[in-house]
Design a protein around this motif. Structure first.
Motif, PDB file in Angstrom:
ATOM      1  N   ARG A  70     -15.776 -22.392   0.695  1.00  0.00           N
ATOM      2  CA  ARG A  70     -14.955 -21.178   0.651  1.00  0.00           C
ATOM      3  C   ARG A  70     -15.276 -20.251   1.834  1.00  0.00           C
ATOM      4  NH1 ARG A  70     -12.659 -18.784  -3.510  1.00  0.00           N
ATOM      5  NH2 ARG A  70     -13.977 -16.926  -3.402  1.00  0.00           N
TER       6      ARG A  70
ATOM      7  N   TRP B  52     -10.070 -24.152   0.756  1.00  0.00           N
ATOM      8  CA  TRP B  52     -10.165 -23.457  -0.527  1.00  0.00           C
ATOM      9  C   TRP B  52      -9.653 -24.327  -1.670  1.00  0.00           C
ATOM     10  CZ3 TRP B  52      -8.710 -17.556   0.110  1.00  0.00           C
ATOM     11  CH2 TRP B  52      -9.741 -16.928   0.814  1.00  0.00           C
TER      12      TRP B  52
ATOM     13  N   SER C 176     -11.845 -17.785  -7.474  1.00  0.00           N
ATOM     14  CA  SER C 176     -11.188 -18.580  -6.423  1.00  0.00           C
ATOM     15  C   SER C 176      -9.671 -18.443  -6.509  1.00  0.00           C
ATOM     16  CB  SER C 176     -11.590 -20.053  -6.549  1.00  0.00           C
ATOM     17  OG  SER C 176     -12.959 -20.228  -6.259  1.00  0.00           O
TER      18      SER C 176
END
Length: 478
Positions: free
Chosen positions: A204, A223, A244
């Motif tokens: 990330r 991602w 996320s």
């Protein structure tokens, strides 16, 4: 031992004199050696080793050596790597490789990371009278890493550099600033495995670096890979996974912003960067996360938060629809979400949230340039797939109760879809009572049955056993 984590040598030494159990594991499975490795207390680390501390693994399968690598404490790693019998040759190799990845990812020291990888490669192949230990060759290439593979031998490692002198090395490493971090991610994922938080964290992080550089496609790819890792190893709606999804929503919101500020404090149009495919692949995962809970759900129920994020993603997807296939896929996902009856805060349905215009994202800094139809796309889509306009939350409110007084278009859409104009909440108030106004002529939106039900409720006329059971709920709504 807290003293080990804090680096208090005298306290740790005193506890050892008291015969403290230095190999006792905490709830997370770590020992005093793990704490020393994370804090970087080499003196205490050596003292524990001399007093019989063992190289145990914690709940993530991490040894104290790997813990030192992840936190970047090179002196502890060097001490263990140079030891004769504390760790195996394979452990030394993986430690040097992981520490190299930490140098590249965390310390941004490309030269230091490369040098550590070279030391690891020497341990793999340049040991006299010992068999070579080649890297495992069973890893499938990953699209998010641009199908890159780890370097397998000295030749491949040296291909990253053309000349050995320091100045040329610096130039070559800067040229390969994109390649080395990707290979560092490969090393980290191989050694730590997908369940360790650092694996997805650094994927990330690298994606965020690309986003800052305007390389959104690379960011989205990384991602998505991190999200797949989290969804495969964490409980349903885990805090890290929901975080996320929120990061995706923020990124997509930024990418789809129609305006940007110029030097004259005005606004100019910028090219659209976001595509339907970008949003829908994340949205599918969000709906799967909500509608397919695992056997052990996360201790904190974050599904209301993820529901809000998902509705933001639906809003973006609906605005990006370009053909019938896009429309069918989006409405099918929305139908599935509605069918699963995922509820938000206070038991509010997706239609409640859409009617109240609730969002997980911050309000845009730029004025809205879209039409009024754009602002009600989600509401229209929910009504189209059969969302109940008379659903009630924990306080008895219907979606109509939650509409802002100025949102006359939303009120019209709900009433036109069968929302009861005179439905009361748990406090006995209609949506008009809550606004102390009657924005619409009640004659157009109430039936004779509604009037009859209101008379029964107002005069407290017993109705149980006197009318069909199917009408009980109808009467109680008035």
């Amino acid at each position: 031992m807290i003293a080990c984590y804090k680096g208090h040598f005298k306290i740790a030494n005193y506890l050892l004199l008291l015969k403290a159990d230095i190999n006792k594991k905490s709830v997370k499975g770590n020992t005093a050696l793990h704490d020393c490795a994370e804090s970087g207390s080499l003196d205490i680390f050596k003292m524990l080793i001399q007093n019989g501390a063992k190289m145990e693994v914690d709940s993530y399968g991490m040894t104290p050596l790997l813990a030192a690598c992840v936190t970047g404490h090179a002196d502890i790693v060097d001490y263990l790597v140079k030891s004769n019998n504390l760790v195996s040759r394979t452990e030394k190799i993986e430690a040097l490789e992981l520490l190299g990845a930490t140098y590249i990812d965390k310390k941004r020291d490309l030269i230091g990371g490369f040098d550590l990888w070279k030391q690891a490669m020497d341990l793999r192949f340049n040991i006299d009278d010992e068999q070579d230990i080649p890297k495992p060759d069973n890893a499938l290439p990953i699209e998010a890493y641009e199908w890159a593979q780890e370097v397998k031998n000295h030749e491949e490692l040296n291909e990253l550099l053309s000349e050995p002198d320091e100045m040329r090395m610096q130039v070559c490493l800067m040229f390969h600033h994109h390649i080395l971090p990707i290979k560092a991610l490969l090393v980290r994922e191989r050694i730590l495995g997908p369940t360790h938080p650092d694996t997805s964290y650094y994927v990330r992080y690298r994606g965020a670096v690309y986003a800052d550089a305007g390389k959104f496609t690379r960011c989205i790819s990384l991602w998505n890979h991190a999200l797949d890792i989290q969804r495969g190893s964490l409980e349903s709606c885990h805090q890290m996974t929901v975080s996320s999804f929120f990061s995706f929503a923020e990124l997509f919101s930024f990418m789809s912003d129609a305006c940007a500020t110029n030097d004259d404090n005005g606004y100019r149009q910028v090219p659209a960067l976001l595509t339907f495919e970008d949003v829908i692949q994340v949205l599918v995962k969000a709906i799967n996360e909500l509608c397919e809970p695992k056997e052990l759900p996360y201790a904190i129920d974050l599904s209301p938060r993820l529901l809000l994020i998902s509705l933001d993603l639906f809003n973006m997807a609906l605005k990006l629809i370009r053909n019938d296939e896009h429309s069918h896929l989006t409405h099918r996902l929305l139908y599935r979400l509605n069918k699963c009856n995922i509820l938000g805060h206070l038991g509010q349905t997706a239609l409640h949230l859409a009617s109240a215009r609730k969002t997980a994202l911050a309000v845009s800094r730029h004025p809205q340039t879209g039409s009024s139809d754009d602002s009600t796309l989600l509401l229209r889509a929910l009504l189209k797939i059969g969302a109940n306009p008379n659903a009630r939350d924990d306080e008895g409110n219907t979606p109509l109760h939650l509409v802002a007084a100025k949102d006359s278009l939303i009120i019209q859409l709900l009433l036109g879809s069968g929302a009861h104009y005179d439905a009361v909440n748990a406090a006995g108030r209609t949506f008009c009572d809550m606004r102390k106004a009657t924005p619409h002529n009640p004659l157009y939106h109430t039936s004779l049955a509604c009037h009859a039900a209101r008379v029964i409720r107002k005069n407290r006329i017993p109705f149980v056993g006197h009318i069909p059971v199917t009408l009980y709920e109808f009467v109680e709504k008035h």
